[in-house]
Design an enzyme around this catalytic site. Structure first.
Site, PDB file in Angstrom:
ATOM      1  N   LYS A  22       0.855  -1.202   0.000  1.00 38.32           N
ATOM      2  CA  LYS A  22       0.000   0.000   0.000  1.00 38.32           C
ATOM      3  C   LYS A  22       0.886   1.246   0.000  1.00 38.32           C
ATOM      4  O   LYS A  22       0.667   2.172  -0.792  1.00 38.32           O
ATOM      5  CB  LYS A  22      -0.891   0.022   1.222  1.00 38.32           C
ATOM      6  CG  LYS A  22      -1.580   1.347   1.498  1.00 38.32           C
ATOM      7  CD  LYS A  22      -2.479   1.326   2.721  1.00 38.32           C
ATOM      8  CE  LYS A  22      -1.780   1.576   3.990  1.00 38.32           C
ATOM      9  NZ  LYS A  22      -1.462   2.973   4.319  1.00 38.32           N
ATOM     10  N   CYS A 118      -6.041  12.524  12.573  1.00 40.46           N
ATOM     11  CA  CYS A 118      -5.774  11.097  12.479  1.00 40.46           C
ATOM     12  C   CYS A 118      -6.094  10.538  13.861  1.00 40.46           C
ATOM     13  O   CYS A 118      -6.193  11.280  14.841  1.00 40.46           O
ATOM     14  CB  CYS A 118      -4.289  10.905  12.140  1.00 40.46           C
ATOM     15  SG  CYS A 118      -3.877   9.196  11.844  1.00 40.46           S
ATOM     16  N   ARG A 123       0.032  14.746  13.247  1.00 40.47           N
ATOM     17  CA  ARG A 123       0.790  14.327  12.071  1.00 40.47           C
ATOM     18  C   ARG A 123       0.964  15.568  11.183  1.00 40.47           C
ATOM     19  O   ARG A 123       0.259  15.789  10.233  1.00 40.47           O
ATOM     20  CB  ARG A 123       0.076  13.190  11.350  1.00 40.47           C
ATOM     21  CG  ARG A 123       0.003  11.925  12.213  1.00 40.47           C
ATOM     22  CD  ARG A 123      -0.589  10.757  11.482  1.00 40.47           C
ATOM     23  NE  ARG A 123       0.312  10.252  10.449  1.00 40.47           N
ATOM     24  CZ  ARG A 123      -0.050   9.258   9.630  1.00 40.47           C
ATOM     25  NH1 ARG A 123      -1.281   8.758   9.699  1.00 40.47           N
ATOM     26  NH2 ARG A 123       0.781   8.813   8.713  1.00 40.47           N
ATOM     27  N   PRO A 124       1.942  16.389  11.557  1.00 35.47           N
ATOM     28  CA  PRO A 124       2.126  17.667  10.860  1.00 35.47           C
ATOM     29  C   PRO A 124       2.660  17.477   9.437  1.00 35.47           C
ATOM     30  O   PRO A 124       3.074  16.368   9.077  1.00 35.47           O
ATOM     31  CB  PRO A 124       3.155  18.383  11.729  1.00 35.47           C
ATOM     32  CG  PRO A 124       3.917  17.285  12.394  1.00 35.47           C
ATOM     33  CD  PRO A 124       2.937  16.160  12.612  1.00 35.47           C
ATOM     34  N   VAL A 125       2.649  18.537   8.673  1.00 35.46           N
ATOM     35  CA  VAL A 125       3.227  18.509   7.313  1.00 35.46           C
ATOM     36  C   VAL A 125       4.216  19.658   7.141  1.00 35.46           C
ATOM     37  O   VAL A 125       4.556  20.030   6.017  1.00 35.46           O
ATOM     38  CB  VAL A 125       2.140  18.585   6.218  1.00 35.46           C
ATOM     39  CG1 VAL A 125       1.343  17.294   6.156  1.00 35.46           C
ATOM     40  CG2 VAL A 125       1.242  19.799   6.431  1.00 35.46           C
ATOM     41  N   LEU A 127       7.374  19.759   7.462  1.00 41.97           N
ATOM     42  CA  LEU A 127       8.600  19.413   6.712  1.00 41.97           C
ATOM     43  C   LEU A 127       8.329  19.437   5.198  1.00 41.97           C
ATOM     44  O   LEU A 127       9.182  19.864   4.409  1.00 41.97           O
ATOM     45  CB  LEU A 127       9.108  18.026   7.125  1.00 41.97           C
ATOM     46  CG  LEU A 127       9.544  17.885   8.590  1.00 41.97           C
ATOM     47  CD1 LEU A 127       9.884  16.438   8.896  1.00 41.97           C
ATOM     48  CD2 LEU A 127      10.721  18.799   8.904  1.00 41.97           C
ATOM     49  N   ASP A 312       4.544   0.682  12.143  1.00 38.60           N
ATOM     50  CA  ASP A 312       3.316   0.059  11.617  1.00 38.60           C
ATOM     51  C   ASP A 312       3.159  -1.389  12.049  1.00 38.60           C
ATOM     52  O   ASP A 312       2.154  -2.026  11.733  1.00 38.60           O
ATOM     53  CB  ASP A 312       3.301   0.120  10.080  1.00 38.60           C
ATOM     54  CG  ASP A 312       3.142   1.532   9.585  1.00 38.60           C
ATOM     55  OD1 ASP A 312       3.321   1.773   8.388  1.00 38.60           O
ATOM     56  OD2 ASP A 312       2.860   2.419  10.418  1.00 38.60           O
ATOM     57  N   ARG A 404      -8.661  -0.460   4.450  1.00 41.38           N
ATOM     58  CA  ARG A 404      -7.763   0.522   3.838  1.00 41.38           C
ATOM     59  C   ARG A 404      -6.427  -0.115   3.486  1.00 41.38           C
ATOM     60  O   ARG A 404      -5.763   0.324   2.550  1.00 41.38           O
ATOM     61  CB  ARG A 404      -7.483   1.675   4.816  1.00 41.38           C
ATOM     62  CG  ARG A 404      -8.658   2.549   5.116  1.00 41.38           C
ATOM     63  CD  ARG A 404      -8.244   3.766   5.883  1.00 41.38           C
ATOM     64  NE  ARG A 404      -7.152   4.481   5.205  1.00 41.38           N
ATOM     65  CZ  ARG A 404      -6.628   5.612   5.653  1.00 41.38           C
ATOM     66  NH1 ARG A 404      -7.057   6.151   6.768  1.00 41.38           N
ATOM     67  NH2 ARG A 404      -5.665   6.210   4.983  1.00 41.38           N
TER      68      ARG A 404
HETATM   69  C1  EPZ Z   1       4.150   7.023   6.446  1.00 42.94           C
HETATM   70  O1  EPZ Z   1       3.379   8.060   7.011  1.00 42.94           O
HETATM   71  C2  EPZ Z   1       3.224   5.813   6.344  1.00 42.94           C
HETATM   72  N1  EPZ Z   1       2.088   6.136   5.482  1.00 42.94           N
HETATM   73  C3  EPZ Z   1       2.719   5.421   7.733  1.00 42.94           C
HETATM   74  O2  EPZ Z   1       1.966   4.214   7.582  1.00 42.94           O
HETATM   75  C4  EPZ Z   1       3.920   5.131   8.621  1.00 42.94           C
HETATM   76  O3  EPZ Z   1       3.451   4.876   9.930  1.00 42.94           O
HETATM   77  C5  EPZ Z   1       4.875   6.334   8.642  1.00 42.94           C
HETATM   78  O4  EPZ Z   1       5.260   6.683   7.288  1.00 42.94           O
HETATM   79  C6  EPZ Z   1       6.140   6.057   9.439  1.00 42.94           C
HETATM   80  O5  EPZ Z   1       6.807   4.975   8.898  1.00 42.94           O
HETATM   81  C7  EPZ Z   1       2.242   6.005   4.148  1.00 42.94           C
HETATM   82  O6  EPZ Z   1       3.299   5.650   3.662  1.00 42.94           O
HETATM   83  C8  EPZ Z   1       1.040   6.319   3.302  1.00 42.94           C
HETATM   84  P1  EPZ Z   1       6.236  10.372   8.473  1.00 42.94           P
HETATM   85  P2  EPZ Z   1       3.966   9.576   7.007  1.00 42.94           P
HETATM   86  O7  EPZ Z   1       6.085  11.678   7.771  1.00 42.94           O
HETATM   87  O8  EPZ Z   1       4.746   9.821   5.782  1.00 42.94           O
HETATM   88  C9  EPZ Z   1       6.900  13.579  11.855  1.00 42.94           C
HETATM   89  C10 EPZ Z   1       0.080   2.839   7.751  1.00 42.94           C
HETATM   90  O9  EPZ Z   1      -0.385   2.285   8.769  1.00 42.94           O
HETATM   91  N2  EPZ Z   1       6.639  14.579  10.827  1.00 42.94           N
HETATM   92  O10 EPZ Z   1       7.406   9.507   8.159  1.00 42.94           O
HETATM   93  O11 EPZ Z   1       2.862  10.512   7.331  1.00 42.94           O
HETATM   94  C11 EPZ Z   1       5.642  12.811  12.245  1.00 42.94           C
HETATM   95  O12 EPZ Z   1       4.939  13.527  13.249  1.00 42.94           O
HETATM   96  C12 EPZ Z   1       0.549   4.275   7.820  1.00 42.94           C
HETATM   97  O13 EPZ Z   1       0.228   2.278   6.636  1.00 42.94           O
HETATM   98  C13 EPZ Z   1       6.847  15.927  11.128  1.00 42.94           C
HETATM   99  O14 EPZ Z   1       7.219  16.274  12.242  1.00 42.94           O
HETATM  100  O15 EPZ Z   1       4.945   9.504   8.250  1.00 42.94           O
HETATM  101  C14 EPZ Z   1       6.200  11.509  12.761  1.00 42.94           C
HETATM  102  O16 EPZ Z   1       6.581  11.647  14.103  1.00 42.94           O
HETATM  103  C15 EPZ Z   1       0.218   4.909   9.171  1.00 42.94           C
HETATM  104  N3  EPZ Z   1       6.597  16.865  10.170  1.00 42.94           N
HETATM  105  C16 EPZ Z   1       7.454  11.313  11.919  1.00 42.94           C
HETATM  106  O17 EPZ Z   1       7.738  12.573  11.301  1.00 42.94           O
HETATM  107  C17 EPZ Z   1       6.197  16.499   8.893  1.00 42.94           C
HETATM  108  O18 EPZ Z   1       6.032  17.398   8.048  1.00 42.94           O
HETATM  109  C18 EPZ Z   1       7.305  10.289  10.834  1.00 42.94           C
HETATM  110  O19 EPZ Z   1       6.201  10.648  10.049  1.00 42.94           O
HETATM  111  C19 EPZ Z   1       6.022  15.129   8.610  1.00 42.94           C
HETATM  112  C20 EPZ Z   1       6.255  14.182   9.580  1.00 42.94           C
END
Ligand code: EPZ
Length: 439
Positions: A22, A118, A123-125, A127, A312, A404
């Site tokens: 996925k 969520c 889950r900020p964006v 970055l 995960d 999902r």
């Molecule tokens: C991806 O989410 C996966 N989703 C998640 O899987 C997975 O848990 C996660 O990576 C971590 O491995 C998909 O690939 C669709 P991150 P993502 O940005 O990209 C912080 C599932 O169950 N962060 O790597 O959203 C954030 O808070 C899903 O399949 C910032 O601070 O995860 C977290 O602590 C759930 N600022 C860390 O980074 C940002 O702008 C990792 O988040 C972005 C993230």
């Protein structure tokens, strides 16, 4: 509304096919926006998130066809006429936010809704946005939407160090950087296999990328990318989920074979922890065989970015700990509050508690079937695992969360001997113990 009904304590044996990833399929779908023609993606799982993303692509102007039986998706992105991703779709699935990078990469501008909440977070964006600005994008926030623009139509290029390392931000920045005028450098980039395989697809489309799988990724911008045919990765989280199922519910001494797997994608931390439980593991190029041990050893884990233990898989690991001897701890350093499943497991007689970013689980207390509520994708699959080993019947409610990320979970488990089936139910008639609302 659907639920899964599981009659526990039926030993599993046989083999389970692992489907397409996925978390790699979704960025591959976003990458198709960059090619001005028809891209074919194979080994795409038939999941709700894939269907949702197909709608997101259609809104932007792509023509999308998906053959669920063949697990093949084609995207004709010749006419990306509407560089937007609406709130009603982005709030359903966070990965729709990848359209920000894809539309900047293809059209030089984008209007994409900020993701909604969520069940755990935040889950900020930040970055994603700061990285795009570092590469030269102008970013505004308007009524819950990100409005981004590359002055002159193409990003200048630049350098960005992310902290923490983020899978999604790395993917979004790559989608935008591949057609920049200059070079882009991402430091502390995510090394997850999902990102590496996605990056290889971009390279096949003509992108010039160095350093995939390392902490520093360098991109040299190119004028355009070309649609290609690409085979999606196997799902490493589904693989890990079924390895845990085999270890706790497999017939002792009878190995369960997980086929169509890419074991390396799980990373050493998970494989080492899994072996320390005493489970018998044989790893081949495209399969993993697991036989349940006579006695499961309790192994504490701490999640981390790849190649650390995947966040995960921590919910599923908590169910393994309920079946182990002794006490184990699970610390999630990626999402420090991703423990909503623990309260539901306790309703099944699990001895567990959560303190801050750590769950402590004590084995030796048999689980008992109950009605339990799914709260998110990985929490819901952990409740199914618990139902497999619990005494009596377990009803896992709101399995739309499960749909999902797991294709035909009940079919795959039934094929190896589980007693599990899907039923519809109506929550308004007190199924969840709530009194029907007065008419
Ligand atoms: C991806 O989410 C996966 N989703 C998640 O899987 C997975 O848990 C996660 O990576 C971590 O491995 C998909 O690939 C669709 P991150 P993502 O940005 O990209 C912080 C599932 O169950 N962060 O790597 O959203 C954030 O808070 C899903 O399949 C910032 O601070 O995860 C977290 O602590 C759930 N600022 C860390 O980074 C940002 O702008 C990792 O988040 C972005 C993230």
């Amino acid at each position: 509304m659907d639920k899964l009904v599981i009659n526990g304590q039926h030993a599993l044996s046989g083999s389970i096919p692992i489907g397409g990833s996925k978390n790699t399929a979704l960025p591959l779908m976003a990458a198709s926006v960059l090619g001005d023609g028809t891209m074919t993606i194979k080994n795409v799982p038939n999941l709700r998130d894939v269907t949702t993303f197909a709608h997101v692509l259609r809104v932007a102007g792509a023509r999308v066809q998906f053959d669920p039986a063949a697990h093949t998706l084609t995207v004709d992105a010749a006419n990306i006429t509407y560089p937007e991703a609406p709130y009603e779709l982005v709030c359903k699935m966070r990965a729709s936010f990848y359209m920000l990078g894809a539309l900047i990469g293809r059209r030089g501008h984008a209007r994409v809704s900020l993701p909604g909440g969520c069940s755990w977070g935040p889950r900020p964006v930040d970055l994603h946005l700061r990285g795009l600005e570092a590469f030269g994008a102008e970013i505004d926030l308007e009524q819950g939407y990100v409005v981004a623009r590359a002055p002159g139509g193409r990003l200048d290029g630049g350098s960005f160090r992310m902290e923490p390392s983020s899978v999604g931000a790395t993917i979004n920045l790559l989608l935008a950087a591949v057609t920049a005028q200059g070079g882009c450098r991402i430091e502390n980039a995510a090394r997850e296999p999902d990102v590496v395989v996605f990056g290889k697809a971009l390279q096949k489309m003509g992108a010039k990328i160095e350093g995939l799988g390392t902490e520093t990724i360098e991109v040299e911008g190119t004028d355009r990318l070309y649609p290609v045919e690409f085979v999606n990765a196997s799902d490493r989280i589904e693989l890990g989920t079924f390895m845990i199922a085999a270890a706790i519910a497999g017939a002792p001494g009878e190995p369960i074979r997980l086929t169509g797997a890419e074991p390396d994608f799980l990373g050493e931390a998970f494989m080492n922890a899994f072996r320390r439980t005493g489970a018998h593991v044989e790893v081949g190029d495209s399969y993993v065989e697991v036989a349940a041990p006579e006695e499961i050893q309790s192994v504490s884990i701490t999640t981390d970015v790849y190649p650390g233990f995947p966040t995960d898989l921590q919910a599923q690991w908590s169910v393994l700990l309920t079946q182990a001897q002794g006490r184990g701890r699970i610390t999630d350093t990626v999402y420090t509050d991703r423990f909503k499943h623990i309260a539901e497991l306790k309703r099944m007689n699990a001895y567990a508690m959560v303190q801050g970013d750590t769950a402590t689980v004590r084995g030796g207390h048999p689980l008992k079937g109950a009605q339990v509520m799914s709260t998110d994708l990985r929490a819901s699959v952990s409740l199914v695992l618990a139902g497999l080993v619990a005494e009596g019947e377990t009803h896992v409610l709101r399995v739309y969360h499960l749909d999902r990320g797991y294709e035909d979970l009940e079919g795959k488990l039934t094929d190896v001997g589980a007693q599990i089936h899907r039923e519809t139910y109506d929550e308004s008639i007190g199924e969840t113990g709530e009194l029907p609302q007065e008419a």
